[in-house]
Scaffold this active site. Sequence first.
Site, PDB file in Angstrom:
ATOM      1  N   ASP A 144       0.824  -1.208   0.000  1.00 41.72           N
ATOM      2  CA  ASP A 144       0.000   0.000   0.000  1.00 41.72           C
ATOM      3  C   ASP A 144       0.859   1.258   0.000  1.00 41.72           C
ATOM      4  OD1 ASP A 144      -2.093   1.762   0.153  1.00 41.72           O
ATOM      5  OD2 ASP A 144      -2.624   1.303   2.224  1.00 41.72           O
TER       6      ASP A 144
ATOM      7  N   ASP B  20      -1.811   5.282  -6.339  1.00 41.91           N
ATOM      8  CA  ASP B  20      -2.063   4.482  -5.143  1.00 41.91           C
ATOM      9  C   ASP B  20      -2.245   3.009  -5.473  1.00 41.91           C
ATOM     10  OD1 ASP B  20      -2.761   3.759  -2.489  1.00 41.91           O
ATOM     11  OD2 ASP B  20      -4.878   4.026  -2.949  1.00 41.91           O
TER      12      ASP B  20
END
Length: 396
Positions: free
Chosen positions: A89, A268
């Site tokens: 992440d 992201d």
Amino acid sequence: MSHVVIRGIPFVTRLRAAKGGAKELLERDRARAQKFLAGKSHHAFVAAKAKGASSTSTDSSIDVTDSGVTYTMQVGVGTPATDYTLLIDTGSSNTWVGANLPYKPTSSSHDTGNTVNVSYGSGTMSGKEYTDTVTLGSSLVIQNQGIGVASSAQGFEGVDGILGVGPVDLTQGTVSNTPDVPTVTDNLYAQGTISSNLLGISYEPSSTSDVANGELTFGGTDSTKYTGTLNTIPLTTTSPASAYWGINQSVSYGTSQTILNTTAGIVDTGTTLLLLATEAFQAYQKATGAVADPTTGLLTITQQQYANLKSLYFKIGGVTYDFTPNAQIWPRNLNSTLGGNEGQIYLIVSDLGSSVGSGLDFINGFGWIQRFYTAFDTGNKQLGLATTEYTNADTN
């Protein structure tokens, strides 16, 4: 270059098992987006700290697993190490374990006495902080890495936790009695294991899940994974995108219709879809003729509309990147993971859920990163982008 092949447990099983299918995925991505947009809800956000390193040599690369909606990797914690399957992440910075497989303290474990609380919008974790030896690969061993050990975690079925590789300041306010917690990349650099505070990511589009077709390179970039020049882009100064891996870009549908003027957003890995601010999404939907599919919540188009679909052009740092029609659709062989119909064509472009001008008007997620090599360069406060042999692939 050392090269360690590491395979993970498929995160996509959570979607297969969920009644919501793509609707759950869409809700998760949008909830995550709202968390980003909320800005200082529980962090004190400032720009990523630079550590002055500029080398782009490849130090160590690790194969990671495409699990259908994101990428995971096996991370060892402790001495001897227990392997945990963690979601990679770039939109958060805490590394933690224990969502499914329990944490096992060993001789290298130290309970700091601090508590950890992290909210992701799409999930939360709370628990205790430990420092421990963290092993990312045979040549990537971190001493005294601060980690969270979950006593409670919601929204993380199918993985054991998160490998947070966002800007370190995202950890502010998450651990008691602690200003911030250096990320795994920060510590690898500080401990001299890698020569640059940089993470290169190579993801590839695939029509099958659970395949080790991605690579993380800590400390440099892997030039065998991209084509042409790696272009560098300064990070945006627009808040709240500036708290993350934020950049400025414009988006055009075809060569003549701008649907999103130059504005700030983020890149992201933890978001699956390509999310655009509502006005841009509506312009895209109108241009493509797509309709909202009631089953999945995604846009769907006919075969004829797909034949007429134009590229999306992303202008970033003076360079235009071609996001092809094939890149804009969900892999048709994986429609079952969405709860979708066989043979249906679903688009991965979706509504961010907020208007243009919010300071975070797009999220280039996992589906976008699969088409472009991305270097997350903390040391120089910039992002690197390059085309790959898969930029124009017709895998979907």
